[in-house]
Write a protein that holds these residues in place. Structure first.
Motif, short mmCIF file in Angstrom:
data_model
loop_
_atom_site.label_atom_id
_atom_site.label_comp_id
_atom_site.label_asym_id
_atom_site.label_seq_id
_atom_site.Cartn_x
_atom_site.Cartn_y
_atom_site.Cartn_z
N ALA A 78 0.85 -1.19 0.00
CA ALA A 78 0.00 0.00 0.00
C ALA A 78 0.89 1.24 0.00
N LEU A 79 0.90 1.96 -1.12
CA LEU A 79 1.85 3.06 -1.32
C LEU A 79 1.16 4.19 -2.07
N ASP A 80 1.23 5.40 -1.50
CA ASP A 80 0.59 6.56 -2.10
C ASP A 80 1.50 7.15 -3.17
N LEU A 81 1.13 6.95 -4.43
CA LEU A 81 1.95 7.45 -5.52
C LEU A 81 1.68 8.91 -5.84
N ARG A 82 0.75 9.51 -5.14
CA ARG A 82 0.56 10.96 -5.28
C ARG A 82 1.59 11.74 -4.47
N ALA A 83 2.16 11.09 -3.48
CA ALA A 83 3.16 11.73 -2.62
C ALA A 83 4.56 11.54 -3.20
N LEU A 89 9.95 5.86 -3.49
CA LEU A 89 10.05 4.45 -3.12
C LEU A 89 9.77 3.54 -4.32
N LEU A 90 8.81 3.94 -5.15
CA LEU A 90 8.53 3.13 -6.33
C LEU A 90 9.74 3.08 -7.25
N ASP A 405 7.38 6.90 10.11
CA ASP A 405 6.92 8.22 9.69
C ASP A 405 6.00 8.12 8.48
N LEU A 406 6.37 7.32 7.51
CA LEU A 406 5.52 7.13 6.34
C LEU A 406 4.18 6.51 6.74
N LEU A 407 4.22 5.59 7.68
CA LEU A 407 3.00 4.94 8.15
C LEU A 407 2.09 5.95 8.85
N ALA A 408 2.69 6.80 9.68
CA ALA A 408 1.91 7.79 10.42
C ALA A 408 1.27 8.81 9.48
N ARG A 409 1.96 9.15 8.39
CA ARG A 409 1.43 10.14 7.44
C ARG A 409 0.56 9.51 6.35
N GLU A 410 0.31 8.19 6.50
CA GLU A 410 -0.57 7.44 5.60
C GLU A 410 -0.08 7.44 4.15
N ILE A 411 1.23 7.56 3.97
CA ILE A 411 1.81 7.38 2.65
C ILE A 411 1.94 5.89 2.35
N ILE A 412 2.04 5.10 3.40
CA ILE A 412 1.99 3.66 3.27
C ILE A 412 0.95 3.12 4.25
N ARG A 413 0.64 1.87 4.11
CA ARG A 413 -0.34 1.24 5.00
C ARG A 413 0.02 -0.21 5.19
N GLU A 414 -0.23 -0.70 6.39
CA GLU A 414 -0.07 -2.12 6.69
C GLU A 414 -1.42 -2.78 6.87
N SER A 415 -1.49 -4.05 6.56
CA SER A 415 -2.71 -4.80 6.82
C SER A 415 -2.89 -4.96 8.32
N ARG A 416 -4.12 -4.94 8.74
CA ARG A 416 -4.43 -5.16 10.17
C ARG A 416 -4.43 -6.64 10.51
N SER A 417 -4.57 -7.50 9.48
CA SER A 417 -4.66 -8.93 9.76
C SER A 417 -3.27 -9.52 9.89
#
Length: 417
Positions: A78-83, A89-90, A405-417
């Motif tokens: 999960a990676l925000d390509l708008r940022a 990272l891509l 930091d990337l996780l906190a700013r929602e540029i990336i995301r981890e699965s909850r499962s």
């Protein structure tokens, strides 16, 4: 009987070692990358951290059946390509990739600062697949490329359906599925070239062209004769008799007598050997001209018999005939069961499974095509959004405080499962 098939994550496969970055959304790209993933490629879905691939939202009774089937064997990052950080990272990920798939509107990749020329500077061997409705060039290049539009414009809808009715669109994502299969073939060709030359290339994959390519010689016929394809319903424009016929017990039997010997067998089977020498039915050309008269005795024969009785007659005469199945009948067919066409695999979607009280398995088609020495495998279930983010970014050194930091700013995301 449906075969239960466990996931086998550690079995070797012919595309082991091939890494694919799949930036696409919905059907065509997922169909393409599914073919590669099923045969061992490491397919990494690059998804929007907030919504994921829109295919996840195609739900039936709350469950993402499309996603579970067409995202099997894949990973999710999960990676925000708008940022800017997401794009950076891509770029780092492309250095380790063999293939990149995207289906943005033409020109979008360039606007993002990810033009193919730049990607090839980072990785000269990279194969880049660009999926769009109308291609990367031409006056329609910037138009939205949904499959429905190209199924209409390609000539498919105009020749599909019954003559007295409106043109008929397909009840499935036909353009996307065809483009996905063409794309997988193109990737394999380009990978072979890259292995020999060290150079990748760009594959310009148009949904419009994929659909039109399977319509037969319509363009050649029109150019030579001026004749346009007509809607023929269940009949064929090239052979007769070919249709579906209702039985006494309200089933439907499909018949195709596409060669002369088959037509003759059929006429004998219905008790009408006289039709073989009838000038109206003696050749395929004449049968097409007199198709109504040719089919009526067949329809009458089938209408006075139950499906099982009619099929038994046709089987004894070696006539090409088959029942029209719905999905329940298809699944119950012993041939489908013995071949393992459909398999039951573990369904790891615990939340939906518990909410719907669904079984712990889900049905899906097995890997195609069937290779005798190096068959494809089902390795893992379709991933939760961001299921592999941490592991994949750790490979390129994004760990610790940077990752958090990337996780906190929602540029990336981890699965909850």
């Amino acid at each position: 009987m449906i075969t239960e098939k466990p996931f086998s994550p550690d079995l070797p496969a012919p595309l082991d070692g091939i890494r694919v970055l799949d930036l696409s959304r919905l059907v065509a790209g997922n169909m393409l990358s599914l073919q590669l993933a099923d045969h061992g490629a490491e397919v990494i879905k690059i998804e929007d951290p907030k919504t994921g691939d829109p295919l996840r939202a195609w739900r039936d009774q709350g469950q993402s059946f499309h996603w579970k089937i067409y995202a099997r064997n894949k990973k999710s990052l999960a990676l925000d390509l708008r940022a800017d950080e997401g794009k950076a990272l891509l770029l780092r990920l492309t250095a380790r990739a063999d293939v990149l798939i995207e289906n943005f509107r033409p020109g979008t990749l360039e606007k993002m600062g990810l033009a193919p020329a730049l990607l090839h500077e980072r990785n000269p061997r990279l194969v880049i697949v660009r999926i769009s409705g109308f291609g990367q060039t031409g006056p329609y290049r910037g138009q939205p490329g949904f499959g429905t539009l190209v199924e209409a414009m390609s000539g498919f809808a105009a020749k599909n359906g019954f003559p007295e009715r409106e043109p008929l669109l397909p009840p499935l994502a036909l353009a996307d599925m065809l483009a996905g299969l063409y794309g997988a073939f193109g990737v394999m060709v380009a990978l072979r070239v890259a292995a020999a030359s060290g150079r990748g290339q760009v594959i310009d994959l148009s949904l419009l062209e994929a659909v039109h390519s399977v319509l037969g010689p319509d363009a050649a016929i029109f150019a030579r004769t001026g004749r346009k394809p007509a809607r023929t319903g269940n009949r064929s424009a090239t052979t007769a008799p070919r249709n579906v016929f209702r039985t006494r017990d309200n089933r439907f039997i499909a018949i195709s007598a596409s060669i002369q010997s088959m037509a003759e067998r059929l006429f004998r089977a219905i008790g009408r050997p006289d039709m073989i020498d009838d000038p109206r039915f003696r050749t395929n050309t004449e049968r097409l001209r007199h198709v109504e008269a040719c089919e009526q005795p067949i329809a009458d024969f089938i209408a006075t018999r139950d499906a099982a009785e009619a099929l038994a007659v046709f089987a004894a005469a070696e006539v090409t005939a088959a029942l029209v199945y719905d999905i329940e009948q298809f699944l119950a067919d012993p041939h489908v069961g013995e071949r393992g066409v459909i398999v039951a695999v573990p369904d790891e979607d615990r939340e939906n499974r518990e909410a719907a009280r669904a079984p712990q398995t889900i049905l899906m088609h097995d890997v195609l095509p069937r290779l005798s020495a190096t068959p494809g495998q089902l390795r893992r279930a379709a991933p939760a959004l961001g299921a592999d983010t941490r592991v994949l970014l750790a490979e390129i050194g994004c760990t610790g405080a940077d990752y958090d930091d990337l996780l906190a700013r929602e540029i990336i995301r981890e699965s909850r499962s």
